[in-house]
Scaffold this motif. Structure first.
Motif, PDB file in Angstrom:
ATOM      1  N   GLU A 148      41.014  45.803  48.753  1.00 41.26           N
ATOM      2  CA  GLU A 148      40.427  46.955  49.436  1.00 41.26           C
ATOM      3  C   GLU A 148      39.684  47.904  48.493  1.00 41.26           C
ATOM      4  O   GLU A 148      39.071  48.877  48.941  1.00 41.26           O
ATOM      5  N   LEU A 149      39.705  47.639  47.193  1.00 36.26           N
ATOM      6  CA  LEU A 149      39.113  48.566  46.231  1.00 36.26           C
ATOM      7  C   LEU A 149      37.588  48.429  46.198  1.00 36.26           C
ATOM      8  O   LEU A 149      37.062  47.311  46.108  1.00 36.26           O
ATOM      9  N   PRO A 150      36.859  49.546  46.226  1.00 34.31           N
ATOM     10  CA  PRO A 150      35.390  49.482  46.221  1.00 34.31           C
ATOM     11  C   PRO A 150      34.828  49.072  44.870  1.00 34.31           C
ATOM     12  O   PRO A 150      35.342  49.467  43.824  1.00 34.31           O
ATOM     13  N   GLY A 151      33.791  48.246  44.894  1.00 36.38           N
ATOM     14  CA  GLY A 151      33.080  47.890  43.672  1.00 36.38           C
ATOM     15  C   GLY A 151      33.749  46.857  42.797  1.00 36.38           C
ATOM     16  O   GLY A 151      33.189  46.444  41.780  1.00 36.38           O
ATOM     17  N   LEU A 152      34.949  46.410  43.158  1.00 37.39           N
ATOM     18  CA  LEU A 152      35.698  45.476  42.320  1.00 37.39           C
ATOM     19  C   LEU A 152      35.096  44.074  42.419  1.00 37.39           C
ATOM     20  O   LEU A 152      34.947  43.534  43.515  1.00 37.39           O
ATOM     21  N   VAL A 153      34.765  43.475  41.272  1.00 37.20           N
ATOM     22  CA  VAL A 153      34.150  42.144  41.268  1.00 37.20           C
ATOM     23  C   VAL A 153      35.069  41.085  40.675  1.00 37.20           C
ATOM     24  O   VAL A 153      34.785  39.884  40.802  1.00 37.20           O
ATOM     25  N   ALA A 154      36.166  41.494  40.025  1.00 42.08           N
ATOM     26  CA  ALA A 154      37.080  40.507  39.438  1.00 42.08           C
ATOM     27  C   ALA A 154      38.403  41.171  39.092  1.00 42.08           C
ATOM     28  O   ALA A 154      38.446  42.359  38.742  1.00 42.08           O
ATOM     29  N   VAL A 155      39.468  40.391  39.184  1.00 43.13           N
ATOM     30  CA  VAL A 155      40.787  40.797  38.720  1.00 43.13           C
ATOM     31  C   VAL A 155      41.208  39.815  37.640  1.00 43.13           C
ATOM     32  O   VAL A 155      41.407  38.630  37.910  1.00 43.13           O
ATOM     33  N   ARG A 156      41.337  40.297  36.415  1.00 44.92           N
ATOM     34  CA  ARG A 156      41.772  39.414  35.326  1.00 44.92           C
ATOM     35  C   ARG A 156      43.286  39.277  35.395  1.00 44.92           C
ATOM     36  O   ARG A 156      44.016  40.267  35.309  1.00 44.92           O
ATOM     37  N   THR A 157      43.745  38.070  35.548  1.00 40.93           N
ATOM     38  CA  THR A 157      45.159  37.845  35.777  1.00 40.93           C
ATOM     39  C   THR A 157      45.614  36.525  35.185  1.00 40.93           C
ATOM     40  O   THR A 157      44.852  35.554  35.115  1.00 40.93           O
TER      41      THR A 157
END
Length: 243
Positions: A148-157
């Motif tokens: 749901e976060l705006p502008g987020l293009v990737a989550v490094r995990t």
């Protein structure tokens, strides 16, 4: 692009960590698609100076995302948040294409309010959620908030704070549970070649490399074009096999 696993080659974005402008040639020659600029120190990765950002961006013809982190905690204060907003604008003015940040709340959940505030103050600038994400106490809830976060293009995990060696199976199950998560995930933190085919089949379309592209697997050496190229070829080959 995400989710296209039949009939076409799956293109995979390759992000490489750089520490200074001397790392840029090797990353670019090897085929990196995006650079992740940080400053290393005794307290871990931190925000670099705007002057360093400018130097790296001058040498790069691919997007540079810069880390926003001033302390050794995954939480932040109002005063620090205001400093981060100002620092981010300095980075963008120095040529950065995006930023990397991530905050947890007191309950070790993704701090949606703080992340949203910072993203909105940056007016649509793309950003990646860094490895703070793996410190979240409830991964399923963390992913719901991240989506749901705006502008987020990737989550490094890595699926675990201890890296992919420990978290790979859990991460793979999570990726398979929701194509939106697979599209957003950027595996990093102990990635090895054997992981790649499984991750791509699960829908991953971006990966992050750190010490893997440096001789001796240490940040004391520069990014090496041959190391990056071997990963580039591996990703391209694995993508081409997705039919």
């Amino acid at each position: 692009m995400a989710g296209e696993t039949t009939g076409v080659q799956a293109e995979v974005l390759l992000e490489v960590t750089v520490l200074h402008e001397r790392d840029v040639p090797g990353a670019l020659e090897g085929g990196a698609d995006r650079l992740h600029l940080v400053r290393t120190g005794p307290e871990g990765s931190q925000s670099p100076s705007p002057e360093l950002v400018s130097a790296v961006c001058r040498h790069s013809d691919v997007p540079v995302f810069v880390l926003l982190r001033l302390g050794d905690s995954w939480t932040t204060t109002g005063g620090e948040l205001a400093r981060l907003v100002g620092l981010a604008h300095d980075y963008l003015g120095s040529g950065a294409a995006g930023v990397s940040f991530g905050f947890l709340d007191a309950d070790l959940g993704v701090d949606s309010a703080v992340c949203t505030h910072l993203a909105e103050r940056l007016d649509g600038v793309p950003w990646t959620f860094h490895r703070a994400f793996d410190a979240a106490l409830e991964p399923d809830r963390a992913w719901r908030r991240a989506l749901e976060l705006p502008g987020l293009v990737a989550v490094r995990t890595a699926g675990s704070p201890r890296g992919l060696e420990v978290g790979f199976d859990d991460l793979l199950a999570t990726l398979k549970s929701d194509p939106r998560i697979a599209a957003l995930a950027m595996p990093g933190g102990g990635l090895v070649a054997e992981h790649v085919p499984w991750l791509l089949r699960a829908g991953v379309r971006q990966v992050h490399l750190g010490v893997q592209v440096r001789p001796g697997a240490t940040y004391r050496s520069y990014v090496d074009a041959g190391h990056v190229r071997s990963w580039r070829l591996l990703l391209d080959d694995a993508g081409a096999r997705l039919r």
